[in-house]
Design a protein around this motif. Sequence first.
Motif, PDB file in Angstrom:
ATOM      1  N   GLN A 318       0.829  -1.204   0.000  1.00 55.23           N
ATOM      2  CA  GLN A 318       0.000   0.000   0.000  1.00 55.23           C
ATOM      3  C   GLN A 318       0.866   1.258   0.000  1.00 55.23           C
ATOM      4  N   ARG A 319       2.006   1.202   0.677  1.00 56.25           N
ATOM      5  CA  ARG A 319       2.916   2.363   0.652  1.00 56.25           C
ATOM      6  C   ARG A 319       3.405   2.625  -0.772  1.00 56.25           C
ATOM      7  N   PHE A 320       3.783   1.566  -1.474  1.00 59.99           N
ATOM      8  CA  PHE A 320       4.252   1.736  -2.851  1.00 59.99           C
ATOM      9  C   PHE A 320       3.135   2.237  -3.756  1.00 59.99           C
ATOM     10  N   ASN A 321       1.910   1.775  -3.525  1.00 63.82           N
ATOM     11  CA  ASN A 321       0.783   2.254  -4.337  1.00 63.82           C
ATOM     12  C   ASN A 321       0.575   3.754  -4.153  1.00 63.82           C
ATOM     13  N   LEU A 322       0.699   4.225  -2.905  1.00 62.42           N
ATOM     14  CA  LEU A 322       0.545   5.659  -2.638  1.00 62.42           C
ATOM     15  C   LEU A 322       1.666   6.458  -3.300  1.00 62.42           C
ATOM     16  N   LEU A 323       2.872   5.934  -3.251  1.00 63.84           N
ATOM     17  CA  LEU A 323       3.985   6.614  -3.923  1.00 63.84           C
ATOM     18  C   LEU A 323       3.758   6.662  -5.423  1.00 63.84           C
ATOM     19  N   ARG A 324       3.209   5.593  -5.983  1.00 63.38           N
ATOM     20  CA  ARG A 324       2.937   5.547  -7.422  1.00 63.38           C
ATOM     21  C   ARG A 324       1.906   6.600  -7.810  1.00 63.38           C
ATOM     22  N   ASP A 325       0.965   6.856  -6.896  1.00 64.05           N
ATOM     23  CA  ASP A 325      -0.069   7.855  -7.162  1.00 64.05           C
ATOM     24  C   ASP A 325       0.383   9.273  -6.824  1.00 64.05           C
ATOM     25  N   GLY A 326       1.641   9.431  -6.407  1.00 64.30           N
ATOM     26  CA  GLY A 326       2.138  10.754  -6.070  1.00 64.30           C
ATOM     27  C   GLY A 326       1.748  11.218  -4.676  1.00 64.30           C
ATOM     28  N   LYS A 327       1.163  10.337  -3.859  1.00 64.80           N
ATOM     29  CA  LYS A 327       0.748  10.702  -2.498  1.00 64.80           C
ATOM     30  C   LYS A 327       1.899  10.397  -1.546  1.00 64.80           C
ATOM     31  N   ILE A 328       2.951  11.178  -1.657  1.00 61.03           N
ATOM     32  CA  ILE A 328       4.207  10.865  -0.979  1.00 61.03           C
ATOM     33  C   ILE A 328       4.073  10.985   0.538  1.00 61.03           C
ATOM     34  N   ASP A 329       3.535  12.110   1.014  1.00 55.03           N
ATOM     35  CA  ASP A 329       3.402  12.287   2.467  1.00 55.03           C
ATOM     36  C   ASP A 329       2.495  11.220   3.067  1.00 55.03           C
ATOM     37  N   GLU A 330       1.433  10.894   2.353  1.00 53.54           N
ATOM     38  CA  GLU A 330       0.505   9.867   2.837  1.00 53.54           C
ATOM     39  C   GLU A 330       1.196   8.507   2.912  1.00 53.54           C
ATOM     40  N   ALA A 331       2.051   8.230   1.950  1.00 56.39           N
ATOM     41  CA  ALA A 331       2.797   6.968   1.955  1.00 56.39           C
ATOM     42  C   ALA A 331       3.743   6.892   3.148  1.00 56.39           C
ATOM     43  N   TYR A 332       4.421   7.987   3.438  1.00 54.21           N
ATOM     44  CA  TYR A 332       5.363   7.994   4.558  1.00 54.21           C
ATOM     45  C   TYR A 332       4.631   7.925   5.899  1.00 54.21           C
ATOM     46  N   ARG A 333       3.412   8.484   5.957  1.00 57.45           N
ATOM     47  CA  ARG A 333       2.651   8.447   7.213  1.00 57.45           C
ATOM     48  C   ARG A 333       2.001   7.093   7.459  1.00 57.45           C
ATOM     49  N   LEU A 334       1.726   6.349   6.384  1.00 57.44           N
ATOM     50  CA  LEU A 334       1.005   5.086   6.535  1.00 57.44           C
ATOM     51  C   LEU A 334       1.702   4.142   7.504  1.00 57.44           C
ATOM     52  N   VAL A 335       3.018   4.050   7.431  1.00 56.63           N
ATOM     53  CA  VAL A 335       3.746   3.111   8.283  1.00 56.63           C
ATOM     54  C   VAL A 335       3.598   3.458   9.759  1.00 56.63           C
ATOM     55  N   LEU A 336       3.340   4.738  10.065  1.00 58.46           N
ATOM     56  CA  LEU A 336       3.205   5.157  11.460  1.00 58.46           C
ATOM     57  C   LEU A 336       1.936   4.603  12.103  1.00 58.46           C
ATOM     58  N   GLU A 337       1.022   4.119  11.300  1.00 60.42           N
ATOM     59  CA  GLU A 337      -0.159   3.481  11.874  1.00 60.42           C
ATOM     60  C   GLU A 337       0.186   2.109  12.444  1.00 60.42           C
ATOM     61  N   TYR A 338       1.370   1.584  12.108  1.00 60.02           N
ATOM     62  CA  TYR A 338       1.768   0.248  12.545  1.00 60.02           C
ATOM     63  C   TYR A 338       2.984   0.270  13.462  1.00 60.02           C
ATOM     64  N   THR A 339       3.851   1.249  13.299  1.00 56.75           N
ATOM     65  CA  THR A 339       5.062   1.329  14.115  1.00 56.75           C
ATOM     66  C   THR A 339       5.501   2.784  14.257  1.00 56.75           C
ATOM     67  N   PRO A 340       5.978   3.163  15.444  1.00 58.40           N
ATOM     68  CA  PRO A 340       6.552   4.509  15.573  1.00 58.40           C
ATOM     69  C   PRO A 340       8.041   4.533  15.261  1.00 58.40           C
ATOM     70  N   PHE A 341       8.607   3.377  14.832  1.00 57.71           N
ATOM     71  CA  PHE A 341      10.058   3.281  14.606  1.00 57.71           C
ATOM     72  C   PHE A 341      10.410   2.868  13.176  1.00 57.71           C
ATOM     73  N   PRO A 342       9.885   3.562  12.172  1.00 61.02           N
ATOM     74  CA  PRO A 342      10.233   3.171  10.795  1.00 61.02           C
ATOM     75  C   PRO A 342      11.696   3.407  10.455  1.00 61.02           C
ATOM     76  N   GLY A 343      12.296   4.434  11.047  1.00 61.65           N
ATOM     77  CA  GLY A 343      13.694   4.718  10.776  1.00 61.65           C
ATOM     78  C   GLY A 343      14.624   3.886  11.635  1.00 61.65           C
ATOM     79  N   SER A 344      14.313   3.796  12.939  1.00 60.49           N
ATOM     80  CA  SER A 344      15.182   3.091  13.872  1.00 60.49           C
ATOM     81  C   SER A 344      15.194   1.592  13.641  1.00 60.49           C
ATOM     82  N   VAL A 345      14.041   1.026  13.314  1.00 61.87           N
ATOM     83  CA  VAL A 345      13.957  -0.430  13.166  1.00 61.87           C
ATOM     84  C   VAL A 345      13.883  -0.811  11.693  1.00 61.87           C
ATOM     85  N   CYS A 346      12.779  -0.442  11.003  1.00 59.19           N
ATOM     86  CA  CYS A 346      12.617  -0.850   9.604  1.00 59.19           C
ATOM     87  C   CYS A 346      13.820  -0.453   8.753  1.00 59.19           C
TER      88      CYS A 346
END
Length: 769
Positions: A318-346
């Motif tokens: 779903q993140r890649f789909n949002l990026l494909r549609d040009g919804k960049i900020d929405e794509a980056y925010r999506l992961v925060l619904e599942y983890t607060p550590f996208p940079g530290s862990v993912c």
Amino acid sequence: MFKINTIDGNKRMSTQDLLESVNAALAQGETEFHIEAAGQHDIGGPLWHPEGKPLKFIVRNAGQRVGSMCLPGTEIIVEGSASADVGWLNAGGRIIVKGDGGDTTAHCAAAGSIYVGGRAGTRSGSLMKHDPLYEAPEFWVLKNVGSFAFEFMGGGIAVVCGYDSDQFASVLGDRACTGMVGGIVYFRGRAQGISAKDTKILTLNADDISYLDGKMDDFLTAIGRQEIRSQLTVWSEWQKVVPLSYDERPKRANTNLNAFRTGTWVPGSIFGDVCDDDFAVIGAIATGVYRRRVPVWENAKYSAPCEFNCTASIPSQQRFNLLRDGKIDEAYRLVLEYTPFPGSVCGSVCPNLCMDDCTRKAVDISAQIGKLGSYSAEADLARAEVKTGKQVAVIGGGAAGLTAAWQLARLGHEVTVFEADAKAGGKMEQVIPRTRLPQATLAREIARIEKMGVAIKTGVAVDQKKFSSIKASYDAVIVTTGAHITKVISWPGHERLVKGLDFLKAINRGERPGIGKKVIVIGCGNSGMDVAVGAYSLGAEQVTCIDVQRPAAFAHELAHVQALGGEILWPVFTKEVTAEGIITQDGQLIKGDTVIISIGETPDLGFLPADFAFDRGCLQPAPDYSVGAGIFIAGDTIRPGRLVDAIGAGRQAALAANAYLGNSSYTAVQKTKISPDRMSTAYFKKCHSCDVPEANNDYNRCISCGTCRDCHMCLKSCPENAITRIPGQAGAEYMSDPNKCIGCGICAGICPCGVWSMDTNGEPIQFYR
């Protein structure tokens, strides 16, 4: 190998006893059968091996219906000739008759291949058919066939080679191909009496010759007649019979069928006492209720492999789909619904299980999912607009605890985290080397959690008294204290051991623990590799890592240590720890000035009531992550594991606590991984590793398994224009109009993401009373 002779003296085994013997041998795992038959029927019928292995039958003196309803994976070789109905209703088997085939050979064949090394009898190939979902059936005859061959043929390929048949006026017998509506019959030699009202005879084209030439070797090898190939491949001697098209067929005068049925025939129909006949004539291609199959748009019903493998359940497709549609900020925010550590862990320390089973690997290499997390390190989500008034305490400020706090704060609860250390972050802060997890990234992400409204109280050690106070003061409590007690085995001299966790914590605090020149690390997991790297950073000249089993660390972690000069030894069983190093069970000495043990940790849960369900130092929760009324657990308190496991468990515990606070029950969503057979990877161009874009630009390589990528392919490919695209704020939806759809399945076949399914039409037909 299973061998059986069906004649014992003057006693003949019955067909039923023979088939039961074959089935019993098959159930025991047998795959090859040699049968000396005496006319028994149905040998090699619809059979399959319990493990899916191919089956082979070698048969002599078979009776009727040898290979009847034969399934894919079964090969039957008939030594000599066979009786009637060879390969009747063949469903995919390979049947070879080295002699003659009897009447109705290949009758109703629907798949597979039937080879006859002699002649075939009357009505051979009749009612052959082809389901377009499967490969077409093939029927090859070396010599000629009897009368009425290929009557009512509806599909498939028949080849009559006409060898040794000059004495016959027609190698196809009399009245061949009557009622033929599909398929092709290739023949060599003379033929007459072929139904002219149903068929036409044509010369071969290049595709015909290519097919015959390509299959001829397989046929002749199977029947043992390779020496006559040159005689059979003079293509000018060959022709083919094909059915007339609808426009080519002679037409009858129009008849008002409805008037005939209601006026001339039995009034009310011959079944009028049990049904209400609307006298509608249902065509071969139907829409609506009369379709055999109906398309179903199952967007996001199944988890993509990346989402399924991720224990935090992050839907990267779903993140890649949002990026494909040009919804960049929405794509980056999506992961925060599942983890607060996208940079530290993912993006830093996660093993990225999401990439292990990526469907894209069937094309070239995985989509760059792991590094995608780093782009969300500075993304933000808005604070909850509505507060619930509920207060939740989280004991433990590691990955699980902070994830739970983050999720609960987003749901509108007041959350306080109690952390014993001077800084929050758990092992991310205290243990993982700064080279692997940049401190600035972790600090930003913890600050984001506090910005969401989470209060973090550090330096608070929770004992039994403190726990009782917290439990009385908060509406719910989540325990996520983590595993911080290093496991130590009581070998002689174990008091000399340095605890790996303490060693790593000291390094992260900026200290320089004293070590010798030669260091031994017991335990070759990822933590052991961190210890080895830390030892080298403190000046160790040689580090030897030992384990009792194959090292569990990731390959790149092992390679890093070896690149520094480290030695990995296994299996090594420790007997004693001495001042000189390790003495192994087989008496060898591994020299070392310092021995550091890193074989795992356990949590300190002494502050909890003793009546909780403990197992090997951890807690065993109920399915909703609870261990008591309003008390939930996550992370290492359940089972020590990876950071991504702790994040996933922290989120689940938060959702369970939220349900409790709302007086409802909680059941974790069960993920179902999409089958790889549903995806169409052929639509994706292969690229080399040097051509792989950066993670935030890798959206075109992502196949978006199980989630619609809005590519319009089904919309543009539907021959009946039955599919409609409905734009929406949450993404477009696709619908199929039952009044236009004919159930052809093109939408499901062409969808690259596996979103469309073809289901059996279950809509009831209102016909019977």
